[in-house]
Write an enzyme that holds these catalytic residues in place. Structure first.
Site, PDB file in Angstrom:
ATOM      1  N   TYR B 128      18.369   0.629   6.587  1.00 37.76           N
ATOM      2  CA  TYR B 128      17.408  -0.140   5.583  1.00 37.76           C
ATOM      3  C   TYR B 128      16.324   0.615   5.012  1.00 37.76           C
ATOM      4  O   TYR B 128      16.532   0.770   3.731  1.00 37.76           O
ATOM      5  CB  TYR B 128      16.644  -1.154   6.661  1.00 37.76           C
ATOM      6  CG  TYR B 128      17.309  -2.665   6.667  1.00 37.76           C
ATOM      7  CD1 TYR B 128      18.755  -2.798   6.828  1.00 37.76           C
ATOM      8  CD2 TYR B 128      16.510  -3.769   7.093  1.00 37.76           C
ATOM      9  CE1 TYR B 128      19.381  -3.660   7.122  1.00 37.76           C
ATOM     10  CE2 TYR B 128      17.246  -4.804   7.424  1.00 37.76           C
ATOM     11  CZ  TYR B 128      18.696  -4.989   7.322  1.00 37.76           C
ATOM     12  OH  TYR B 128      19.068  -6.280   7.663  1.00 37.76           O
ATOM     13  N   GLU B 244      15.816  -9.486  14.855  1.00 34.58           N
ATOM     14  CA  GLU B 244      15.403  -7.954  15.415  1.00 34.58           C
ATOM     15  C   GLU B 244      14.364  -8.359  16.381  1.00 34.58           C
ATOM     16  O   GLU B 244      13.807  -7.672  17.203  1.00 34.58           O
ATOM     17  CB  GLU B 244      15.031  -7.084  14.343  1.00 34.58           C
ATOM     18  CG  GLU B 244      14.302  -5.643  14.449  1.00 34.58           C
ATOM     19  CD  GLU B 244      14.134  -5.059  13.351  1.00 34.58           C
ATOM     20  OE1 GLU B 244      13.983  -3.890  13.545  1.00 34.58           O
ATOM     21  OE2 GLU B 244      13.538  -5.611  12.327  1.00 34.58           O
ATOM     22  N   SER B 382       5.323  -3.579   9.956  1.00 27.91           N
ATOM     23  CA  SER B 382       4.154  -2.937  10.577  1.00 27.91           C
ATOM     24  C   SER B 382       2.997  -4.281  10.845  1.00 27.91           C
ATOM     25  O   SER B 382       3.312  -5.185  10.402  1.00 27.91           O
ATOM     26  CB  SER B 382       3.410  -2.170   9.575  1.00 27.91           C
ATOM     27  OG  SER B 382       2.881  -2.760   8.651  1.00 27.91           O
ATOM     28  N   ASN B 383       2.199  -3.645  11.935  1.00 26.02           N
ATOM     29  CA  ASN B 383       1.131  -4.737  11.999  1.00 26.02           C
ATOM     30  C   ASN B 383       0.345  -5.393  10.987  1.00 26.02           C
ATOM     31  O   ASN B 383      -0.256  -6.450  11.003  1.00 26.02           O
ATOM     32  CB  ASN B 383       0.359  -4.227  13.318  1.00 26.02           C
ATOM     33  CG  ASN B 383       1.190  -4.054  14.689  1.00 26.02           C
ATOM     34  OD1 ASN B 383       2.368  -4.224  14.566  1.00 26.02           O
ATOM     35  ND2 ASN B 383       0.397  -4.030  15.814  1.00 26.02           N
ATOM     36  N   GLU B 384       0.328  -4.604   9.885  1.00 25.67           N
ATOM     37  CA  GLU B 384      -0.479  -5.111   8.729  1.00 25.67           C
ATOM     38  C   GLU B 384       0.381  -5.988   7.975  1.00 25.67           C
ATOM     39  O   GLU B 384      -0.090  -6.975   7.721  1.00 25.67           O
ATOM     40  CB  GLU B 384      -0.727  -3.550   7.675  1.00 25.67           C
ATOM     41  CG  GLU B 384      -1.898  -2.954   8.396  1.00 25.67           C
ATOM     42  CD  GLU B 384      -1.403  -1.827   9.470  1.00 25.67           C
ATOM     43  OE1 GLU B 384      -0.273  -1.488   9.643  1.00 25.67           O
ATOM     44  OE2 GLU B 384      -2.333  -1.558  10.409  1.00 25.67           O
TER      45      GLU B 384
HETATM   46  C1  LIG Z   1      10.509   5.857  14.867  1.00 19.35           C
HETATM   47  C2  LIG Z   1      10.736   4.933  13.812  1.00 19.35           C
HETATM   48  C3  LIG Z   1      11.976   4.497  14.023  1.00 19.35           C
HETATM   49  C4  LIG Z   1      12.624   3.631  12.584  1.00 19.35           C
HETATM   50  N1  LIG Z   1      14.155   3.283  12.768  1.00 19.35           N
HETATM   51  C5  LIG Z   1      14.494   2.559  11.891  1.00 19.35           C
HETATM   52  C6  LIG Z   1      15.947   2.350  11.630  1.00 19.35           C
HETATM   53  O1  LIG Z   1      16.609   2.495  12.567  1.00 19.35           O
HETATM   54  N2  LIG Z   1      16.322   1.923  10.377  1.00 19.35           N
HETATM   55  C7  LIG Z   1      15.477   1.535   9.285  1.00 19.35           C
HETATM   56  O2  LIG Z   1      15.872   1.173   8.198  1.00 19.35           O
HETATM   57  N3  LIG Z   1      14.051   1.850   9.511  1.00 19.35           N
HETATM   58  C8  LIG Z   1      13.600   2.364  10.508  1.00 19.35           C
HETATM   59  N4  LIG Z   1      12.416   2.666  10.554  1.00 19.35           N
HETATM   60  C9  LIG Z   1      11.489   2.528   9.442  1.00 19.35           C
HETATM   61  C10 LIG Z   1      10.270   1.632   9.450  1.00 19.35           C
HETATM   62  O3  LIG Z   1      10.872   0.325   9.362  1.00 19.35           O
HETATM   63  C11 LIG Z   1       9.304   1.926   8.450  1.00 19.35           C
HETATM   64  O4  LIG Z   1       8.538   3.045   8.844  1.00 19.35           O
HETATM   65  C12 LIG Z   1       8.358   0.762   8.206  1.00 19.35           C
HETATM   66  O5  LIG Z   1       8.971  -0.285   7.570  1.00 19.35           O
HETATM   67  C13 LIG Z   1       7.091   1.033   7.238  1.00 19.35           C
HETATM   68  O6  LIG Z   1       7.410   1.835   6.256  1.00 19.35           O
HETATM   69  P1  LIG Z   1       6.688   3.390   5.929  1.00 19.35           P
HETATM   70  O7  LIG Z   1       6.743   3.977   6.991  1.00 19.35           O
HETATM   71  O8  LIG Z   1       7.541   3.814   4.733  1.00 19.35           O
HETATM   72  O9  LIG Z   1       5.162   2.934   5.651  1.00 19.35           O
HETATM   73  P2  LIG Z   1       4.543   2.278   4.405  1.00 19.35           P
HETATM   74  O10 LIG Z   1       5.268   1.172   4.166  1.00 19.35           O
HETATM   75  O11 LIG Z   1       4.496   3.209   3.505  1.00 19.35           O
HETATM   76  O12 LIG Z   1       3.031   1.993   4.965  1.00 19.35           O
HETATM   77  C14 LIG Z   1       2.201   2.873   5.151  1.00 19.35           C
HETATM   78  C15 LIG Z   1       0.954   1.821   5.508  1.00 19.35           C
HETATM   79  O13 LIG Z   1       0.526   0.766   4.635  1.00 19.35           O
HETATM   80  C16 LIG Z   1       0.356  -0.342   5.175  1.00 19.35           C
HETATM   81  N5  LIG Z   1       0.789  -1.318   4.126  1.00 19.35           N
HETATM   82  C17 LIG Z   1       1.818  -1.190   3.288  1.00 19.35           C
HETATM   83  N6  LIG Z   1       2.215  -2.365   2.703  1.00 19.35           N
HETATM   84  C18 LIG Z   1       0.894  -2.988   3.022  1.00 19.35           C
HETATM   85  C19 LIG Z   1       0.319  -4.440   2.460  1.00 19.35           C
HETATM   86  N7  LIG Z   1       1.068  -4.903   1.738  1.00 19.35           N
HETATM   87  N8  LIG Z   1      -0.766  -4.566   2.901  1.00 19.35           N
HETATM   88  C20 LIG Z   1      -1.332  -3.952   3.835  1.00 19.35           C
HETATM   89  N9  LIG Z   1      -1.006  -2.891   4.514  1.00 19.35           N
HETATM   90  C21 LIG Z   1       0.195  -2.194   3.793  1.00 19.35           C
HETATM   91  C22 LIG Z   1       1.288  -0.097   6.269  1.00 19.35           C
HETATM   92  O14 LIG Z   1       1.040  -1.069   7.329  1.00 19.35           O
HETATM   93  C23 LIG Z   1       1.053   1.139   6.974  1.00 19.35           C
HETATM   94  O15 LIG Z   1      -0.073   1.153   7.568  1.00 19.35           O
HETATM   95  C24 LIG Z   1      11.773   3.520  11.620  1.00 19.35           C
HETATM   96  C25 LIG Z   1      10.358   3.948  11.689  1.00 19.35           C
HETATM   97  C26 LIG Z   1       9.892   4.725  12.852  1.00 19.35           C
HETATM   98  C27 LIG Z   1       8.686   5.411  12.737  1.00 19.35           C
END
Ligand SMILES: Cc1cc2nc3c(=O)[nH]c(=O)nc-3n(C[C@H](O)[C@H](O)[C@H](O)COP(=O)(O)OP(=O)(O)OC[C@H]3O[C@@H](n4cnc5c(N)ncnc54)[C@H](O)[C@@H]3O)c2cc1C
Lengths: 377, 399
Positions: B128, B244, B382-384
């Site tokens: 994803y 999920e 994310s929790n946010e």
């Molecule tokens: C160990 C690990 C395993 C994972 N495994 C998979 C997997 O198997 N397959 C897969 O597809 N994905 C996987 N993920 C990805 C995971 O789903 C993403 O990390 C997650 O969706 C957050 O995206 P990002 O890391 O790009 O952070 P970002 O989206 O860039 O967010 C950064 C910060 O901004 C905040 N934020 C973003 N938008 C908003 C908003 N509108 N309002 C307030 N705050 C906001 C977030 O909460 C966070 O604090 C994994 C991630 C990790 C860390």
């Protein structure tokens, strides 16, 4: 009232910051970390050349500083740059112990230390000591003119790279008595000493050391026989001021990285720093950071006071930094999202550094207990 | 109101307990208890033991080889597995893809893929997230262009958990770049042996290799591997996310974690007494236990409503936030309890070795786990993002 650094300290801060910005890249840190001894000898030599090691020790032993604000100035920079070299263990902990020997036995070693030619580790912590400062089960028994050491020291930072250990051992008394503790200088290659070293999560190394009837001459004793408690407490006090400042520096970098990232990372068509939910969290980090800065100033400014006053301020600072540090490290990771979970992105190092600092010399709860005890006294 | 399980539920729990007592290999439960990785082989072994008993797919209908358990039974099963330190079921094929294929897949897809998920022949991973599409998943850019009876896929996925073990990946890809974001996405099943796919490791801050980047260069995917209709992938993706989020509260993990902290606190000494007797530590422990007790009941309230056919709404978001906060707090307590033994880099321990120091039992993985589990509040929405959902639903219309 004056919260400016003195001119000399300002110069030291500037030159150290410039040096680290030039030389201490993430790649350099990785190289230091991956070394079996946990640091890079050439960086160590350059720190010595810059006068950084001498700045941590008093004039009467050949240094040109050694006051609380010297320590805090240097260590804030080391923490900000994420330096893993064992300045705290060799120069602050062991340097302070050697410098406080009334007979001046450590003079030659200190000279070598300031020149960058000596590595030291303080072999003090034990399996059951947790964060107690005078909890020592290792025994030192006299046999004629010799001393025989028996016991185990655990999680001794920088032991693998050290030429000498300063070992705390009990000549008399019970495990946690104030009286009866002595310090001994021991060559790390001595017979009867066994060492197993491990890399640490936030860089550097630590070892477990067994003393199996290790025999040394009684002239290896530093400080008074059975009366080393105050020396130990003073050295730990200096080390805690240094560690508090180092953690503050790492917190500054973690906060800075977070603010920069929030300004560049785009999601939903805009920088994530434009979300108010995140803005308030950054504001909280900045508030905590100023609290931490003042806590370090309080601790550094009281390092030369009498022990009860000194230790109360240090306990306060380290308790506050443990709390603020956890908050900043965790929030920095969270606000970054997944990128912060990678070993490659620099924040990982700083977050680990901040959190694990709490595991040296006393965590938030231990510091709180000390503060309560010292406030009641 | 009755806080107790029914007689049938208790009988079911005993059955699960007995199964775990007899069938769960001790090398696996030891590794899980000590926070060590069990590797691909360990996961496969445990899956095949569950499969032999018919318990590998608690949420699938019987027709497809599942258990068709209701929400309460699934909860009991998960709770008992955690308590026994059983490895978790790798979710990608079983809890994520399986239900999507059952609801939206073709007969041919169901017949071919579902049995292979159960047998372990296919190890799935989830494609994803992308570097530019995390929370804003719908902005994903991996392109799939129709070319005869193939799609040609180009782009990059990231954070792919256990992609190094997988031989299949389900991906969200953009098939219509001109449509509105959510409306140009399709759901593709891709064989990872297809030429043009490269998996690169990402090492996490605790030294573990659990996630990867997956790169696609001119990867040809047969059109029969499209799930449902072209450009309808977002609907399926959202359906998958609701699955999920089952067991999102992680009550069992927290309970097992709390027990581990208690053991550690009885064994570690503080001022000559067990740490468990220190009032400050005891207060921290009590605080999180109090939170967990309430959260466990919230979880059961939602589960029993679900068993009665009510779909959970913002409650899952609430459980995600509270559940991960509690798990992270427990990890924090574990590292505290370990004292200076939290310092060594025991990543080797995660792979089966020990640190060179004689670490007291239960301390070697605590800081690695503390750092690793910071992920809990980042992934799975994310929790946010969860709080945004709660606020939007509950405040909606008022602002
Ligand atoms: C160990 C690990 C395993 C994972 N495994 C998979 C997997 O198997 N397959 C897969 O597809 N994905 C996987 N993920 C990805 C995971 O789903 C993403 O990390 C997650 O969706 C957050 O995206 P990002 O890391 O790009 O952070 P970002 O989206 O860039 O967010 C950064 C910060 O901004 C905040 N934020 C973003 N938008 C908003 C908003 N509108 N309002 C307030 N705050 C906001 C977030 O909460 C966070 O604090 C994994 C991630 C990790 C860390």
């Amino acid at each position: 009232m004056n919260f400016q650094l003195s001119e000399e300290r300002q110069m030291m801060q500037d030159s150290l910051r410039r040096f680290l910005a030039d030389r201490y890249s993430a790649a350099q840190r990785d190289e230091s970390v991956s070394n079996a001894i946990g640091f890079a000898p050439q960086i160590w030599a350059q720190l010595a050349d810059l006068g950084i090691l001498g700045a941590l020790l008093p004039e009467d032993v050949g240094g040109y500083g050694g006051k609380g604000f010297d320590l805090s100035t240097v260590f804030e920079e080391l923490g900000r740059a994420g330096v893993v070299e064992p300045v705290l263990d060799t120069a602050v902990l062991c340097g302070t112990l050697l410098a406080s020997d009334p007979q001046g036995k450590g003079a030659a070693l200190i000279e070598g230390l300031i020149a960058g030619n000596v590595q030291l580790a303080f072999a003090h912590g034990e399996v059951n000591s947790r964060y107690e400062r005078l909890w020592v089960e290792t025994r030192a028994s006299a046999y004629g003119d010799d001393i025989v050491l028996i016991g185990r020291k655990s999680v001794i930072v920088n032991a693998a790279g050290a030429d000498h250990l300063i070992v705390s051992a009990r000549e008399s008394g019970d495990t946690d008595d104030r009286e009866g503790l002595s310090l001994f200088l021991v060559d790390t290659k001595a017979e009867g000493l066994q060492m197993r070293s491990s890399a640490l999560m936030a860089g550097g190394c630590a070892a477990e050391i067994d003393f199996d009837n290790l025999r040394i001459p009684s002239s290896a004793r530093i400080g008074p026989a059975g009366g080393a408690s105050e020396m130990i407490e003073a050295a730990l006090a200096a080390a805690e001021v240094a560690l508090a400042a180092e953690t503050l520096g790492a917190m500054e970098t973690a906060t800075q990285l977070t603010m920069d990232y929030l300004g560049t990372r785009q999601q939903f068509g805009r920088p994530i720093g434009s979300f108010q939910a995140l803005q308030h969290r950054v504001a909280d980090m900045l508030i905590e950071l100023e609290q931490a800065r003042s806590a370090v100033i309080n601790a550094a400014g009281h390092l030369e006071e009498q022990p009860a006053v000194r230790d109360r301020h240090i306990a306060a600072a380290r308790n506050l930094i443990a709390r603020a540090g956890r908050k900043i490290a965790e929030e920095a990771i969270q606000l970054h999202g997944g990128i912060a979970m990678t070993a490659e992105y620099e924040l990982a190092h700083f977050a680990k550094r901040i959190i694990l600092a709490e595991h040296r010399f006393g965590d938030a709860d231990t510091q709180l207990e000390r503060f309560i005890d010292l406030s009641a006294a | 109101m009755d806080l107790n399980y029914s007689a049938e539920e208790l009988a079911f729990r005993d059955e699960v307990r007995e199964f775990l007592r007899e069938e769960l290999p001790t090398d696996l439960s030891d590794a899980v208890r000590e926070g060590r990785s069990i590797g691909k082989e360990g996961h496969e072994r445990w899956h095949s033991i569950l499969n032999a008993r018919g318990w590998l797919a608690p949420n699938w209908p019987r027709a497809y080889g599942g258990c068709a358990w209701n929400a309460v039974q699934r909860h009991i099963f998960e709770e008992e597995c955690c308590r026994a330190h059983a490895p978790r079921i790798v979710p990608f094929g079983l809890t994520m893809l399986g239900p999507v294929l059952q609801k939206f897949g073709s007969d041919a897809q169901r017949d071919y893929f579902l049995p292979r998920i159960l047998s372990g022949e296919h190890w799935w991973c989830q494609g994803y997230s992308e570097p530019g599409a995390g929370s804003d998943l719908a902005s994903l850019r991996t392109r799939a262009v129709r070319d005869g009876d193939h799609y040609v896929v180009n782009g990059q996925k990231t954070w792919t958990t256990l992609g190094q073990y997988a031989n299949w990946i389900f991906c969200l890809v953009r098939t219509d770049p001109d449509a509105k974001q959510q409306e140009g996405i399709s759901f593709l099943l891709i064989d990872m042996d297809t030429p043009g796919i490269e998996v690169r490791p990402i090492i996490l801050l605790d030294g573990t290799h659990e996630v990867n980047e997956v790169w696609f260069t001119d990867v040809r995917v047969p059109v029969e591997n499209l799930v449902g209709e072209e450009n309808q992938g977002w609907t399926y993706a959202k359906y998958l996310l609701t699955h999920e989020r089952t067991n999102i509260a992680g009550v069992g993990f927290s309970q097992a974690g709390l027990d581990a902290v208690k053991r550690l606190a009885r064994q570690q000494m503080h001022r000559g007494r067990p740490l468990a007797e220190s009032p400050h530590f005891a207060a921290r422990l009590a605080q999180v236990e109090i939170d967990l007790m309430a959260m466990a009941t919230t979880n059961l309230r939602i589960i029993s409503a679900a068993a009665a056919g009510q779909a959970p709404g913002v409650e899952s978001s609430m459980l995600k936030v509270k559940g991960t906060e509690i798990r992270q707090e427990i990890n924090d307590l574990a590292r505290r309890a370990a004292g200076a033994y939290a310092l060594p880099f025991a990543s080797e321990a995660l792979e089966g070795d020990n640190s060179n120091l004689a670490q007291p039992e239960g301390t070697s993985a605590v800081s690695a786990q503390y750092f690793n589990n910071r992920k809990l509040s980042i992934f799975g929405g994310s929790n946010e993002i969860q709080k945004n959902i709660i606020a939007k639903v509950k405040l909606g219309g008022r602002t």
